[in-house]
Design a protein around this motif. Sequence first.
Motif, mmCIF file in Angstrom:
data_model
loop_
_atom_site.group_PDB
_atom_site.id
_atom_site.type_symbol
_atom_site.label_atom_id
_atom_site.label_comp_id
_atom_site.label_asym_id
_atom_site.label_seq_id
_atom_site.Cartn_x
_atom_site.Cartn_y
_atom_site.Cartn_z
ATOM 1 N N ALA A 18 0.758 -1.230 -0.006
ATOM 2 C CA ALA A 18 -0.046 0.066 -0.042
ATOM 3 C C ALA A 18 0.810 1.274 0.047
ATOM 4 N N PHE A 19 2.072 1.090 0.331
ATOM 5 C CA PHE A 19 3.021 2.292 0.459
ATOM 6 C C PHE A 19 3.646 2.705 -0.833
ATOM 7 N N LEU A 20 3.677 1.733 -1.940
ATOM 8 C CA LEU A 20 4.423 1.917 -2.883
ATOM 9 C C LEU A 20 3.964 2.814 -3.890
ATOM 10 N N PRO A 21 2.622 3.264 -3.895
ATOM 11 C CA PRO A 21 2.135 4.396 -4.916
ATOM 12 C C PRO A 21 2.605 5.609 -4.251
ATOM 13 N N GLN A 22 2.392 6.049 -2.926
ATOM 14 C CA GLN A 22 2.957 7.177 -2.323
ATOM 15 C C GLN A 22 4.318 7.370 -2.473
ATOM 16 N N VAL A 35 2.686 15.141 2.394
ATOM 17 C CA VAL A 35 2.960 13.988 3.585
ATOM 18 C C VAL A 35 3.364 14.647 4.706
ATOM 19 N N SER A 36 2.591 14.139 5.773
ATOM 20 C CA SER A 36 2.798 14.834 6.991
ATOM 21 C C SER A 36 4.085 14.353 7.879
ATOM 22 N N PHE A 37 4.912 15.303 8.074
ATOM 23 C CA PHE A 37 6.143 14.699 8.976
ATOM 24 C C PHE A 37 5.945 13.866 10.199
#
Length: 84
Positions: A18-22, A35-37
């Motif tokens: 699920a993290f690959l697209p981001q 993207v929130s630090f």
Amino acid sequence: MDFLTILGLVAGGLTTVAFLPQMFKTWQTKSAKDVSFVMLITFMSGLLLWLVYGIALQALPIIIANAVSFIFNLIILWLKIKYK
């Protein structure tokens, strides 16, 4: 391999992928402003704790999923810092 191990590997694989697209979007657009630090640091802390927990239990699905997810999120964090 028993059913629960396979179930854990599939669940971990899906949540990790699920993290690959981001990650790819951040890499391609060279922008991580959305993207929130704080979210990244908090989430990565949780992943690290899950990894330690998985190692303590010697639970392969927990170890693999959280180690790979941590690496993906580390890349996203690096891109956020790089493209700031």
